[in-house]
Design a protein around this motif. Sequence first.
Motif, PDB file in Angstrom:
ATOM      1  N   ILE A 271      39.951  54.444  41.305  1.00 55.42           N
ATOM      2  CA  ILE A 271      39.670  52.940  41.225  1.00 55.42           C
ATOM      3  C   ILE A 271      38.828  52.647  42.385  1.00 55.42           C
ATOM      4  O   ILE A 271      39.062  52.914  43.715  1.00 55.42           O
ATOM      5  CB  ILE A 271      40.951  52.042  41.596  1.00 55.42           C
ATOM      6  N   THR A 272      37.635  51.923  42.345  1.00 54.32           N
ATOM      7  CA  THR A 272      36.808  51.528  43.374  1.00 54.32           C
ATOM      8  C   THR A 272      36.828  49.999  43.505  1.00 54.32           C
ATOM      9  O   THR A 272      36.520  49.641  44.630  1.00 54.32           O
ATOM     10  CB  THR A 272      35.304  51.944  42.914  1.00 54.32           C
ATOM     11  N   SER A 273      37.423  49.420  42.699  1.00 57.60           N
ATOM     12  CA  SER A 273      37.713  47.990  42.923  1.00 57.60           C
ATOM     13  C   SER A 273      38.998  47.428  42.092  1.00 57.60           C
ATOM     14  O   SER A 273      38.769  47.592  40.941  1.00 57.60           O
ATOM     15  CB  SER A 273      36.326  47.018  42.508  1.00 57.60           C
ATOM     16  N   PRO A 274      40.162  46.928  42.667  1.00 57.32           N
ATOM     17  CA  PRO A 274      41.061  46.670  41.948  1.00 57.32           C
ATOM     18  C   PRO A 274      40.907  45.423  41.239  1.00 57.32           C
ATOM     19  O   PRO A 274      40.065  44.439  41.634  1.00 57.32           O
ATOM     20  CB  PRO A 274      42.199  46.575  42.935  1.00 57.32           C
ATOM     21  N   TYR A 275      42.089  44.885  40.468  1.00 54.44           N
ATOM     22  CA  TYR A 275      42.271  43.703  39.833  1.00 54.44           C
ATOM     23  C   TYR A 275      42.693  42.455  41.114  1.00 54.44           C
ATOM     24  O   TYR A 275      43.431  43.025  41.922  1.00 54.44           O
ATOM     25  CB  TYR A 275      43.399  43.847  38.757  1.00 54.44           C
ATOM     26  N   GLY A 276      42.244  41.454  40.675  1.00 55.41           N
ATOM     27  CA  GLY A 276      42.757  40.467  41.542  1.00 55.41           C
ATOM     28  C   GLY A 276      41.628  39.325  41.888  1.00 55.41           C
ATOM     29  O   GLY A 276      40.581  39.524  41.626  1.00 55.41           O
ATOM     30  N   TYR A 277      42.326  38.262  42.796  1.00 58.07           N
ATOM     31  CA  TYR A 277      41.322  37.182  43.183  1.00 58.07           C
ATOM     32  C   TYR A 277      40.320  37.749  44.203  1.00 58.07           C
ATOM     33  O   TYR A 277      40.839  38.315  45.334  1.00 58.07           O
ATOM     34  CB  TYR A 277      41.923  36.072  43.344  1.00 58.07           C
ATOM     35  N   ARG A 278      39.395  37.169  44.276  1.00 61.99           N
ATOM     36  CA  ARG A 278      38.229  37.580  45.253  1.00 61.99           C
ATOM     37  C   ARG A 278      37.867  36.152  46.174  1.00 61.99           C
ATOM     38  O   ARG A 278      37.044  35.540  45.704  1.00 61.99           O
ATOM     39  CB  ARG A 278      36.879  38.326  44.975  1.00 61.99           C
ATOM     40  N   ARG A 279      38.245  36.090  47.119  1.00 67.01           N
ATOM     41  CA  ARG A 279      38.208  34.936  47.726  1.00 67.01           C
ATOM     42  C   ARG A 279      36.580  34.580  48.390  1.00 67.01           C
ATOM     43  O   ARG A 279      36.185  33.501  48.243  1.00 67.01           O
ATOM     44  CB  ARG A 279      39.021  34.766  49.220  1.00 67.01           C
ATOM     45  N   ARG A 280      35.961  35.623  48.746  1.00 70.59           N
ATOM     46  CA  ARG A 280      34.511  35.535  49.062  1.00 70.59           C
ATOM     47  C   ARG A 280      33.604  35.263  48.077  1.00 70.59           C
ATOM     48  O   ARG A 280      32.709  34.815  48.121  1.00 70.59           O
ATOM     49  CB  ARG A 280      34.040  36.699  49.883  1.00 70.59           C
TER      50      ARG A 280
END
Length: 326
Positions: A111-120
């Motif tokens: 995994i290089t980027s997981p599932y989820g919300y990105r605040r930025r």
Amino acid sequence: MILSQKIQNITAGLMLVMLGCAAAAAQNYQLPGQHRLQHGDLLANQENTGAQVDNTTRYLETLFNEEEEPEFDIYTEGWESQHVNCYAGVDVPETAEIDVSKFAMPVPGYITSPYGYRRRFRRMHKGVDLKVNIGDTVYAAFDGRVRITNYERRGYGKYVVLRHTNDLETVYGHLSAFLVEPDQYVKAGQPIALGGNTGRSTGPHLHFETRYMGYAINPCAIFDFANQTTHTDSYTFDKHTYQNARNFSPKANAEYAQAYRAKYPSKPAPASAKSGKGGSKSYVVRKGDTLGRIAARNGTKVATICKLNGISSKSTLRPGQKLRLR
């Protein structure tokens, strides 16, 4: 009578002493050292990272602090969303039991980027990004039928949507080539595409989604990517918990990434990616890019990019800015 009473008192006292010693021994009991060492060496051990529950999102963002902006959701956004999301307006059950026992990992990448919300970015990343090299084979996760093969330049690039016999759908994005056609039946583990870097992407990776009737389930609730398997033979979809991962361990992912890089070293850029005499190459900066990420994904160094472009490692990058890489 007096002698008998004294004997009973002495016996009771000895029993109390023995019970006290047993309790103390139980409190001081520890697992054998060898077992502790073996447990610590387990790839997927769930060691406490020290992150508080309410800071989990912030903690994960620091682990993947150079990831790119999430793709827009092809199921809900864009003029083709009604075509992609055929479940709009359908009554979705609160829970459902899904058989995931007959599976294949889509790629062997970490995994290089997981599932989820990105605040930025103020966006939800509705899948996981998995490491691939351009041209790596991408496999069907379960048996099913190809519903869509399409190209979306602002996000997923070339992507495939599979409808599976267990009622899940899986999405595979940023592909370089399709190996299947719409309405074609595929088996779990069958090649369906080649990994790539198309659409909104700053480096080769596979964007992978798992969906149930349009709901984007966290793939880490079904798959254990660090151990290349599923967590269990069945997954229970729940409208209240489908976004939660199951036993995701950043440490296990890092250990697996190290093993993966040793087994699958990065491939050099294909000759077609080069242009001009001497193999010069340029890159157009995208939102969220950093010099470190651009250098790593294009097989060069930050110092080289700075020297070629007359900038420093602290220079601010602007979306649309063109950089020489070689």
